[in-house]
Each structure stands twice: as structure tokens, then as C-alpha cells.
Scaffold this motif. Structure first.
Motif, PDB file in Angstrom:
ATOM      1  N   ASP A  63     -26.451   8.617 138.115  1.00  0.00           N
ATOM      2  CA  ASP A  63     -25.431   9.684 138.115  1.00  0.00           C
ATOM      3  C   ASP A  63     -24.250   9.300 138.996  1.00  0.00           C
ATOM      4  O   ASP A  63     -23.092   9.508 138.644  1.00  0.00           O
ATOM      5  CB  ASP A  63     -26.026  11.044 138.535  1.00  0.00           C
ATOM      6  N   THR A  64     -24.557   8.698 140.121  1.00  0.00           N
ATOM      7  CA  THR A  64     -23.506   8.398 141.085  1.00  0.00           C
ATOM      8  C   THR A  64     -22.668   7.192 140.648  1.00  0.00           C
ATOM      9  O   THR A  64     -21.434   7.205 140.763  1.00  0.00           O
ATOM     10  CB  THR A  64     -24.132   8.192 142.477  1.00  0.00           C
ATOM     11  N   ASP A 111     -29.317   4.540 140.727  1.00  0.00           N
ATOM     12  CA  ASP A 111     -28.551   5.763 141.040  1.00  0.00           C
ATOM     13  C   ASP A 111     -27.527   6.012 139.919  1.00  0.00           C
ATOM     14  O   ASP A 111     -26.312   5.966 140.137  1.00  0.00           O
ATOM     15  CB  ASP A 111     -27.874   5.626 142.402  1.00  0.00           C
ATOM     16  N   GLU A 139     -31.505   9.459 136.219  1.00  0.00           N
ATOM     17  CA  GLU A 139     -31.497   9.020 137.617  1.00  0.00           C
ATOM     18  C   GLU A 139     -32.867   8.505 138.055  1.00  0.00           C
ATOM     19  O   GLU A 139     -33.892   9.140 137.805  1.00  0.00           O
ATOM     20  CB  GLU A 139     -31.065  10.171 138.528  1.00  0.00           C
ATOM     21  N   ASP A 147     -23.084  15.146 143.425  1.00  0.00           N
ATOM     22  CA  ASP A 147     -21.845  14.371 143.289  1.00  0.00           C
ATOM     23  C   ASP A 147     -20.679  15.299 142.924  1.00  0.00           C
ATOM     24  O   ASP A 147     -19.624  15.293 143.567  1.00  0.00           O
ATOM     25  CB  ASP A 147     -21.993  13.311 142.173  1.00  0.00           C
TER      26      ASP A 147
HETATM   27 MG    MG Z   1     -26.980   9.911 142.737  1.00  0.00          MG
END
Ligand code: MG
Ligand code: 8NA
Ligand code: MG
Ligand code: MG
Length: 342
Positions: free
Chosen positions: A295-296, A293, A27, A57
């Protein structure tokens, strides 16, 4: 072989979990390439690995799922309480800088209406972050009907994200998972469904007003979906173009379309990724290699890809190091039952 329906439900939750756990390692990286990401992923199966923890998340996605399973229906107050309780119990999951004020207000007991704290964010404009979209996967797994999906994706989003640029992103992500659950269809058909719904969703007064306020063109998500269509018709779209036109940021508008594009792009082999990777592996590693971003974007694309390909494509070595994968499997089955009972 076509994956069974229950495999798609488990796949959606596992894909979402793996996208978050694996993506969180990278990230915020701005200089990243597919080689670096794949090298890391290769090592997972070979070197003994500490568990990779999930972040905000998944923590929030788990609250949505637990609320749906406990109440057998969407219940805004119950969900708000779960968000606030989970944050208090474990505040270090990498939550957005501002959303934590919503949890504090919800927890204070001073608000009768659970939607009010979110409305007070950003001088009354509400958050346009991707936090509503990143956690929404439970909704399309609990409801088969489009109108329910749109309504409850919106309401679940509005508990923290009062800007339409935030909750409309959750609607788009939820619809993408819904259509992915149906399996085999052309990229064009998949996009046409989303384009049709988003034009309508973004036509209401608030969506138009919010777009103007942020100096965006009309129908911002619909416009991005058209950009995706254009990108898919081209032979080669560079990483630079993807980042410029679709983005890799923390705003829903700069990440939900990127996740959808990544899923569709990765239906076919990707030159920079290992040939032996399946569609789910390509989708998750491709998203992470975009940086930002990670991970998202990977959790959203992972949910869509997992729903489409089923859990058979989830690599055991990736799953084994992801915190909480057993619950993802169990809850996939329970949500499948709930979905089938409606
Ligand atoms: Mg994120
Ligand atoms: P949020 O609601 O706090 O929004 C995230 C950020 O977006 C805010 O802090 C602002 O910078 C910006 N923002 C949102 N709306 C507005 C607005 N109307 N005006 C100006 N700025 C605005 O959090 P969220 O739940 O949407 O989460 C979004 C992302 O933050 C997720 O990717 C999540 O994983 C998290 N995140 C955390 C870290 C970390 O390391 N802690 C890093 C990146 C992202
Ligand atoms: Mg996170
Ligand atoms: Mg984070």
C-alpha cells in the motif's frame, strides 16, 4: 495531449489514494506476481465491489492536506493536532506499530514542543519508517519552490520520524512529485534533479551521523538513486534484484527508492502487465506485484505517476471503489489554487 496542470494535481491525489486502497488488499504478501494482481484489478470493473478502505497512508495524507488548506501555510502544531485527532477517531487504519505512541503523547497535553514525542522513539534515535514519506504529497502540491518543499517535507516528517532516514525519505518523495508535476522530461533529467538535491540534503551532520549509526554507506538515498540509474540502463532487471537492492519494506530507505524506480520503469511497457495498461496503471500494478509494504510503495509511486500523467489516466473502475475519491478530486483543485497563488 498534455494533461492540464489541475489534472496533474487531481491525478497526484487520486494516484496516491488508489495506490493505498488497491495496495492494501495485498499488504504483507511475500509470494505475489503481476498475474494475480491484474486478475484482481480486472474484476473491479466487472463484479460489484465493496468500497476498498484507505489506510494510515491516506488518513495521514488527508491531515496534511486539510491542515495546509485550512491554514494556507505549513503549521506544525495544527498538523500534529490533526494527526492525533484522526488517530483517536479511527485507530484501525493499519498504523505502524510504534508511531501510535507519538499520537498518544501528542494527545496527552504533556508536551509543549510537538516535535519531542517523535524524538523519544526508538531510544532517542527516532523512526526510520516510511510513514513520513507516504503522506507527504500535499507539500509539493502546495509549494512551488524547492526550498519550501524541502523545509516543510522535513518538518512535517519530523512530527513522527526524527531519524533523518525517515524524514529524508519524505523530502525525496516530495521532490519526486514536484518534478513529476512538470511533465515530459527524460528519465535521466528527472533522476539528475533528485540526485543533485539528495546529495546536498544528506550532507548535513545529522544525516551523516544517522547513516553511520545504522552502518549504512554515506548518502544512503543518493546511493539508491544511483542504483536506480544503473537498473534503468539495463534491459531486464529481475524482481529478485529489485527486492535485494531497493527493497519492499517499511523503512523509507527500502521503499521510497522502489516507488521512484517503479514509476520510471513503467514509463515503458512491462512484459508481465497487460499491453492496454497506461503508465499510471502499470506503475500501481507493478508496485503491488513486488509484495511487502504494497500500500505504501503503491501510494508513493501512484502520487508521482498521477502528477506526471494526470487524472485522465485514472481508470474509472479503480477510482469508483476507492474510499474518499471525491475529496481527492476537490482537494486537488484547491491545492492547485494555493500553489498558483504563491
Ligand atoms: Mg504500508
Ligand atoms: P513506525 O514509525 O511505527 O515505523 C514502523 C516500524 O519500523 C516500527 O514498528 C519498527 O519495526 C521499524 N522501525 C522504524 N524505526 C526504527 C528504528 N529506529 N529502530 C528499529 N526499528 C525501527 O511507522 P510508520 O508511520 O513509519 O509506518 C510504516 C509502515 O507501517 C507503513 O507502511 C504503514 O502502512 C504501516 N504498516 C502497517 C501494517 C499493518 O498491517 N498494520 C503493515 C505494514 C506497515
Ligand atoms: Mg497503510
Ligand atoms: Mg498498512
Amino acid at each position: 495531449m498534455m494533461p492540464s496542470t489541475v489534472s496533474r494535481f487531481r491525478g497526484a491525489l487520486l494516484g496516491a489514494l488508489l495506490g493505498d486502497c488497491l495496495g492494501a488488499v495485498f499488504e504483507g504478501y511475500s509470494v505475489l506476481n503481476a498475474g494475480k494482481v491484474c486478475q484482481f484489478l480486472e474484476r473491479l470493473g466487472k463484479v460489484k465491489q465493496d468500497t476498498l478502505v484507505y489506510t494510515d497512508d491516506t488518513a495521514m495524507a488527508r491531515s496534511v492536506i486539510q491542515s495546509l488548506l485550512a491554514q494556507k501555510d505549513f503549521d506544525a502544531r495544527d498538523l500534529a493536532e490533526r494527526f492525533a485527532r484522526e488517530y483517536k477517531k479511527n485507530p484501525d487504519r493499519g498504523y505502524g506499530m510504534s508511531v501510535i505512541h507519538v499520537f498518544e503523547k501528542l494527545d496527552s497535553g504533556e508536551y509543549n514542543d510537538v516535535f519531542t514525542p517523535a524524538k523519544e522513539q526508538f531510544d532517542g534515535n527516532g523512526s526510520y519508517g516510511n510513514g513520513a514519506a507516504m503522506r507527504v504529497v500535499g507539500i509539493p502540491l502546495a509549494y512551488p519552490c524547492i526550498q519550501d518543499i524541502i523545509q516543510f517535507a522535513k518538518c512535517s516528517g519530523q512530527l513522527t520520524h526524527a531519524s533523518s532516514l525517515g524524514y529524508n525519505g519524505a523530502i525525496l518523495q516530495a521532490l519526486a512529485v514536484h518534478y513529476a508535476l512538470q511533465g515530459q522530461q527524460s528519465k535521466d533529467t528527472f533522476l539528475q534533479h533528485l540526485l543533485g538535491h539528495m546529495k546536498e540534503v544528506e550532507s548535513d551532520e545529522k544525516s551523516c551521523a544517522d547513516a553511520r549509526l545504522l552502518e549504512l554507506a554515506e548518502y544512503p538515498f543518493w546511493s539508491k538513486l544511483n542504483k536506480i540509474k544503473e537498473f534503468l540502463s539495463k534491459e531486464n532487471v529481475s524482481r529478485k534484484e529489485i527486492l535485494k537492492e531497493l527493497g519492499n519494506g517499511i523503512a523509507a530507505l527500502e521503499s521510497v527508492p522502489t516507488a521512484i524506480y517503479s514509476f520510471l520503469r513503467c514509463m515503458d511497457p512491462v512484459a508481465e502487465l497487460p499491453q492496454e495498461y497506461n503508465g499510471l496503471q502499470r506503475t500501481i500494478s507493478f508496485c503491488i506485484s513486488l509484495g511487502g509494504d504494497t500500500d505504501t510503495i503503491a501510494t508513493m509511486a501512484g502520487a508521482i505517476a498521477g502528477a506526471y500523467y494526470g487524472e485522465e489516466q485514472v481508470p474509472p473502475s479503480w477510482k469508483a471503489c476507492s474510499e474518499g475519491y471525491k475529496e481527492a478530486e476537490e482537494w486537488g483543485e484547491e491545492l492547485h489554487k494555493l500553489h498558483s497563488s504563491r
